[in-house]
Write a protein that holds these residues in place. Structure first.
Motif, PDB file in Angstrom:
ATOM      1  N   ALA A  47       0.842  -1.192   0.000  1.00  0.00           N
ATOM      2  CA  ALA A  47       0.000   0.000   0.000  1.00  0.00           C
ATOM      3  C   ALA A  47       0.877   1.242   0.000  1.00  0.00           C
ATOM      4  O   ALA A  47       1.954   1.249   0.582  1.00  0.00           O
ATOM      5  CB  ALA A  47      -0.886   0.008   1.240  1.00  0.00           C
ATOM      6  N   ALA A  48       0.390   2.268  -0.655  1.00  0.00           N
ATOM      7  CA  ALA A  48       1.122   3.535  -0.682  1.00  0.00           C
ATOM      8  C   ALA A  48       0.836   4.298   0.589  1.00  0.00           C
ATOM      9  O   ALA A  48      -0.272   4.284   1.098  1.00  0.00           O
ATOM     10  CB  ALA A  48       0.697   4.366  -1.884  1.00  0.00           C
ATOM     11  N   PHE A 136       6.169   3.075  -0.814  1.00  0.00           N
ATOM     12  CA  PHE A 136       5.340   1.882  -0.811  1.00  0.00           C
ATOM     13  C   PHE A 136       5.944   0.873   0.147  1.00  0.00           C
ATOM     14  O   PHE A 136       7.160   0.716   0.211  1.00  0.00           O
ATOM     15  CB  PHE A 136       5.265   1.277  -2.219  1.00  0.00           C
ATOM     16  CG  PHE A 136       4.708   2.230  -3.239  1.00  0.00           C
ATOM     17  CD1 PHE A 136       3.345   2.270  -3.479  1.00  0.00           C
ATOM     18  CD2 PHE A 136       5.537   3.090  -3.932  1.00  0.00           C
ATOM     19  CE1 PHE A 136       2.823   3.159  -4.408  1.00  0.00           C
ATOM     20  CE2 PHE A 136       5.031   3.980  -4.864  1.00  0.00           C
ATOM     21  CZ  PHE A 136       3.666   4.019  -5.102  1.00  0.00           C
ATOM     22  N   THR A 155       3.135  -3.392 -11.319  1.00  0.00           N
ATOM     23  CA  THR A 155       2.586  -3.394  -9.961  1.00  0.00           C
ATOM     24  C   THR A 155       2.810  -2.051  -9.287  1.00  0.00           C
ATOM     25  O   THR A 155       1.987  -1.615  -8.490  1.00  0.00           O
ATOM     26  CB  THR A 155       3.182  -4.519  -9.088  1.00  0.00           C
ATOM     27  OG1 THR A 155       4.604  -4.434  -9.115  1.00  0.00           O
ATOM     28  CG2 THR A 155       2.712  -5.880  -9.547  1.00  0.00           C
ATOM     29  N   SER A 158       1.233   1.228 -11.948  1.00  0.00           N
ATOM     30  CA  SER A 158      -0.210   1.441 -11.809  1.00  0.00           C
ATOM     31  C   SER A 158      -0.538   2.189 -10.515  1.00  0.00           C
ATOM     32  O   SER A 158      -1.462   2.994 -10.486  1.00  0.00           O
ATOM     33  CB  SER A 158      -0.957   0.110 -11.855  1.00  0.00           C
ATOM     34  OG  SER A 158      -0.605  -0.701 -10.757  1.00  0.00           O
ATOM     35  N   LYS A 159       0.221   1.949  -9.451  1.00  0.00           N
ATOM     36  CA  LYS A 159       0.001   2.653  -8.185  1.00  0.00           C
ATOM     37  C   LYS A 159       0.405   4.126  -8.274  1.00  0.00           C
ATOM     38  O   LYS A 159      -0.069   4.947  -7.512  1.00  0.00           O
ATOM     39  CB  LYS A 159       0.784   1.990  -7.042  1.00  0.00           C
ATOM     40  CG  LYS A 159       0.391   0.569  -6.780  1.00  0.00           C
ATOM     41  CD  LYS A 159      -0.998   0.481  -6.221  1.00  0.00           C
ATOM     42  CE  LYS A 159      -1.329  -0.965  -5.914  1.00  0.00           C
ATOM     43  NZ  LYS A 159      -2.733  -1.158  -5.648  1.00  0.00           N
TER      44      LYS A 159
END
Length: 176
Positions: A47-48, A136, A155, A158-159
């Motif tokens: 998760a960011a 991240f 992965t 896209s975030k």
């Protein structure tokens, strides 16, 4: 991992590494875009953290025609090739070890077949990856023996909000 899944993963990784070595794929009427495919069926579970600035990051094409950027893996300065065709983040053994990832090369499995033999690697989790002004945590990565360049795959791309290429500039993040 059953044998068929392993074979499919190895074939896709091999094709991606060949594409990276072969250079850029140019499609008539479109910009040249780096193509490398490294597939992983595992879902990433990172998760960011809240970001300080949602501004997009602009990267200039280097003299080899590629887009690279500096990042930090567990606080260690690292250079990545932005690889829009790679599904996952891929680290060299040296980068992983220098970043405190407990790499055990004896646990590496054949994941790619090359002209010079089998390429081996394994999945690991990086505690923290800082890229384009964002941090991240618990990032799933693949560490590959014999790889010379770290790859920033989808992965993480896209975030960051995606990617666009305009001439010699790549923009990571939303440009709205």
């Amino acid at each position: 991992m059953n044998r068929l899944t392993f074979t499919a993963f190895a074939a896709v990784l091999f094709m991606g590494l060949l594409a990276m070595i072969a250079g850029r794929l140019v499609i008539p009427g479109q910009q040249a875009v780096e193509k490398t495919t490294i597939k992983s069926k595992a879902k990433s579970h990172f998760a960011a953290e809240p970001e300080a600035s949602p501004d997009p990051t602009v990267i200039r094409r280097d003299s080899s025609g590629r887009f690279s950027l500096d990042a930090k893996v567990n606080g260690n300065d690292t250079r990545f090739l932005v690889d829009t065709g790679a599904d996952v983040v891929v680290l060299t053994v040296a980068t992983a070890q220098n970043s405190g990832v407990p790499v055990d090369t004896s646990s590496f499995q054949p994941i790619v077949q090359t002209a010079s033999g089998e390429g081996k690697g394994a999945r690991y989790t990086v505690h923290e990856l800082e890229v384009a002004g964002r941090s991240f945590r618990n990032v799933d990565v693949v560490v590959v023996e014999g790889l010379e360049t770290n790859l920033l795959g989808q992965t993480l791309i896209s975030k960051l909000g995606g990617v666009s290429v305009n001439g010699d500039s790549m923009v990571l993040g939303k440009t709205e």
